[in-house]
Each structure stands twice: as structure tokens, then as C-alpha cells.
Design an enzyme around this catalytic site. Structure first.
Site, mmCIF file in Angstrom:
data_model
loop_
_atom_site.group_PDB
_atom_site.id
_atom_site.type_symbol
_atom_site.label_atom_id
_atom_site.label_comp_id
_atom_site.label_asym_id
_atom_site.label_seq_id
_atom_site.Cartn_x
_atom_site.Cartn_y
_atom_site.Cartn_z
ATOM 1 N N ARG A 240 0.841 -1.189 0.000
ATOM 2 C CA ARG A 240 0.000 0.000 0.000
ATOM 3 C C ARG A 240 0.878 1.241 0.000
ATOM 4 O O ARG A 240 1.897 1.296 0.687
ATOM 5 C CB ARG A 240 -0.916 0.030 1.234
ATOM 6 C CG ARG A 240 -2.163 -0.854 1.117
ATOM 7 C CD ARG A 240 -3.124 -0.352 0.052
ATOM 8 N NE ARG A 240 -4.306 -1.182 -0.102
ATOM 9 C CZ ARG A 240 -4.422 -2.180 -0.990
ATOM 10 N NH1 ARG A 240 -3.419 -2.471 -1.791
ATOM 11 N NH2 ARG A 240 -5.543 -2.860 -1.091
ATOM 12 N N GLU A 269 -4.364 7.390 -5.465
ATOM 13 C CA GLU A 269 -4.329 6.829 -6.828
ATOM 14 C C GLU A 269 -5.550 7.277 -7.617
ATOM 15 O O GLU A 269 -6.622 7.423 -7.036
ATOM 16 C CB GLU A 269 -4.302 5.295 -6.752
ATOM 17 C CG GLU A 269 -3.055 4.774 -6.049
ATOM 18 C CD GLU A 269 -3.089 3.260 -5.797
ATOM 19 O OE1 GLU A 269 -4.028 2.586 -6.232
ATOM 20 O OE2 GLU A 269 -2.168 2.771 -5.142
ATOM 21 N N HIS A 288 -1.004 0.203 -10.149
ATOM 22 C CA HIS A 288 -1.659 -0.723 -9.197
ATOM 23 C C HIS A 288 -2.191 -1.977 -9.912
ATOM 24 O O HIS A 288 -3.402 -2.185 -9.997
ATOM 25 C CB HIS A 288 -2.798 -0.023 -8.423
ATOM 26 C CG HIS A 288 -3.144 -0.729 -7.143
ATOM 27 N ND1 HIS A 288 -3.659 -0.100 -6.043
ATOM 28 C CD2 HIS A 288 -3.054 -2.042 -6.788
ATOM 29 C CE1 HIS A 288 -3.874 -0.969 -5.070
ATOM 30 N NE2 HIS A 288 -3.516 -2.173 -5.501
HETATM 31 C C1 DGY Z 1 -5.347 -5.823 -3.361
HETATM 32 O O1 DGY Z 1 -6.131 -6.636 -3.891
HETATM 33 O O2 DGY Z 1 -5.580 -5.265 -2.297
HETATM 34 C C2 DGY Z 1 -4.021 -5.548 -3.985
HETATM 35 O O3 DGY Z 1 -3.720 -4.219 -3.969
HETATM 36 C C3 DGY Z 1 -3.820 -6.207 -5.296
HETATM 37 O O4 DGY Z 1 -2.938 -5.572 -6.125
#
Ligand code: DGY
Length: 323
Positions: A240, A269, A288
Site C-alpha cells: 500500500r 491513486e 496498481h
Molecule cells: C489488493 O487486492 O488489495 C491488492 O492491492 C492487489 O494488487
């Protein structure tokens, strides 16, 4: 009997929608992403089940407006966008999608590590700009080998463990830091060694982050940490964005405090083309895409629907946060 109402903050695969439509009255937000908070405020009052995404902020204020909500099913393994404690207080189940995306996300972490250490994306940018002038120069575009280098895995959970396996086949030395040691047998199988957080930071040639975003990990990687890294080291983050202090990272990369970074996740983002990261050469940026393969995204949709179905019917989701 009146069908239960399910709201999706964004559309999902056709097979998943078909499945949902058989049992529920569904509504899908189709406008601006993320859904404007005002709209979600109104919707949450009316629905029995919510399907959301990692950028939807599901906090106590929002949860408080729910009258019939039984389940929040997120299409992600991360659930730091949901106030899960508050949901539990309100007896609302929370489902998430671990396991199915483990390999896929570890693969991305590995490819980012290769990319930034071998300067692949940087080279691509140079070629596209028409700046490729020197051919095969002794010092041109040189990266580093991973063989024999130390990979520091911060968080040896599901994804971190698979990354360790990938790295082993590249003959890397692997150290890790967790809140506690993993069992000795697992350490042996993976060929990893537990070290303190400080040692992980100072001894690694590449650090890869695989912990959830919590109060404890929020902005943990800041200038104090960057100063302790090897000058030749790289940082990879597929967990994250908020685990890293981005302003400190920008400064550290500009001043070459360490060698480079590869990021799939960001504080906020999407980032735009004018974000300071886009002006820095020794950084690889991905939008992402940790879990983003055809196969994995379909499996995530399947689990999201299953979690929703169980939760809306008063049962514990297949993958449930706490309750
Ligand atoms: C999630 O699913 O939380 C992840 O960020 C996958 O990339």
C-alpha cells in the site's frame, strides 16, 4: 419474496453479474470512479450488500448510515479502506479476496525488482524519447545482477513467501522481518533468515514491502529509514502506498540516498503525469496492477460474489475479516 438489494461501486465480470442477478436486485455505479461519496451515502441507506474496491473509503460515518447492510465485500486482498472494527460493531460482515492473488502479486513484485535493477522501464523511456545514442558502451544503462544479492522481505506472509521462492531460484540471499518469526520449518523450506527491522533495512540490496497498511505501518518508510539503506539499494512496494512517506522518497531518490524504487501503489491513486515521481529517472511506476491478470481477477470476482452471498445471508464469508 422481495429480492435483497446489492450495490456495486463499479462493474465486475459478466459471469459475476449474472450470478448476482439470479439472486439479488443489483445496481451498479457507472459514473465517475471512485463513486462520489454523496452517492454512496444515499445508496448505503437502502442496500443489504455492498461490493466495493480498494479506493472506496468505507468509514464509520458511511457505515452509520446503513440500515439493512449485512455485508461489505471488497474486490481486493487489502481492506485498509474499510473500518472493519466499526463494521463488526454494527454486525456487518466484511469479505476480502486473499489466496487467489498471492502468486500474481508476488510475480509483479519480482518483475518490478528486475525492472528497476536492470533499468528496463528507464531504457524504454530513453528509446521512446529518441535519446538512445550510445551503443553498447561499457557504462551505459548498466544495472545490477540479482544473483548473490540480499533480498529483504518486509512481511513474510502469503505474498512475501512466494516472492522468497521466486528469489531463491535467482540465487538471492533472503532475509525477512515480521512481527514474529515464522516457524523454523517454513524458514528452512524457503531458505530465509529472520533479522531485526533495522538489519533488514541496512543489509538488503533490495527491500520488498509485503505488510498491510495499518496504524503501525503508516508512513513507516520515511527519511530516517532511507538514510539507513545501502546507497546501492532498491525499494519495491506492491503493498500500500501509505506505508511510504512519498515526499521523503522523492527527496531521497533525487539526492540518490539509495539507488532506486519500483512502486505499484501510491498514497493517492491514480497519480497524474505531473506527479513528482514521473520526473525521476530511477523509479519504475506501475498503475496498481499487482493482482491484474485475467485469471486472478476472475478468481477475485468469484470470491467477492461468494463472500457477498454468504454475508448477506447471515453467514461468515469464505474469507472474512474478523467476524
Ligand atoms: C489488493 O487486492 O488489495 C491488492 O492491492 C492487489 O494488487
Amino acid at each position: 419474496m422481495k429480492k435483497k438489494r446489492v450495490f456495486l461501486t463499479r462493474t465486475l465480470h459478466d459471469f459475476a453479474l449474472k450470478e448476482l442477478k439470479k439472486k439479488y436486485q443489483i445496481e451498479i455505479h457507472s459514473g465517475k470512479i471512485p463513486i462520489p461519496r454523496k452517492k454512496l451515502y444515499l445508496k448505503i441507506e437502502e442496500i443489504d450488500g455492498l461490493i466495493c474496491f480498494p479506493y472506496d473509503v468505507i468509514d464509520s460515518e458511511l457505515i452509520d448510515r446503513a440500515k439493512n447492510l449485512k455485508v461489505i465485500s471488497t474486490y481486493s486482498v487489502g481492506f485498509d479502506h474499510i473500518d472493519t472494527e466499526y463494521a463488526k460493531k454494527r454486525k456487518i460482515r466484511v469479505g476480502y479476496t486473499p489466496e487467489v492473488l498471492t502468486d500474481t502479486t508476488a510475480d509483479l513484485a519480482f518483475s518490478l525488482m528486475l525492472d528497476v535493477t536492470r533499468r528496463v522501464s528507464e531504457g524504454d523511456r530513453i528509446v521512446r524519447k529518441g535519446d538512445w545514442r550510445e551503443i553498447f558502451g561499457a557504462y551505459d544503462y548498466v544495472g545490477i545482477d540479482l544473483q548473490g544479492k540480499t533480498l529483504g522481505i518486509f512481511g513474510l506472509g502469503r505474498i512475501g513467501s512466494i516472492l522468497a521462492r521466486r528469489a531463491k531460484s535467482f540465487d538471492m540471499k533472503i532475509i525477512y522481518h515480521n512481527r514474529k518469526h515464522v516457524p523454523r520449518t517454513k524458514e528452512k523450506t524457503l531458505g530465509v533468515k529472520y533479522v531485526s527491522f533495522n538489519k533488514l533495512i541496512s543489509q538488503s540490496d533490495v527491500i520488498s514491502i509485503h505488510v498491510p497498511h495499518t496504524k503501525q505501518t503508516n508512513q513507516l518508510f520515511d527519511k530516517k529509514i532511507f538514510q539507513k539503506m545501502k546507497k546501492s539499494a532498491f525499494l519495491v512496494n506492491t503493498a500500500r502506498g501509505k506505508i511510504i512517506n512519498e515526499n521523503d522518497l522523492i527527496e531521497a531518490l533525487k539526492k540518490k540516498i539509495f539507488a532506486g524504487a519500483a512502486l505499484d501503489v501510491f498514497e493517492s491513486e491514480p497519480i497524474g503525469k505531473n506527479h513528482p515521481f514521473t520526473k525521476i529517472q530511477n523509479i519504475t511506476l506501475a498503475p496498481h496492477i499487482g493482482s491484474s491478470t485475467k485469471e486472478t481477477r476472475a478468481k477475485m470476482a468469484e470470491i467477492t460474489v461468494k463472500n457477498l452471498h454468504l454475508g448477506i445471508n447471515g453467514k461468515k464469508p469464505k474469507f472474512s475479516v474478523g467476524y
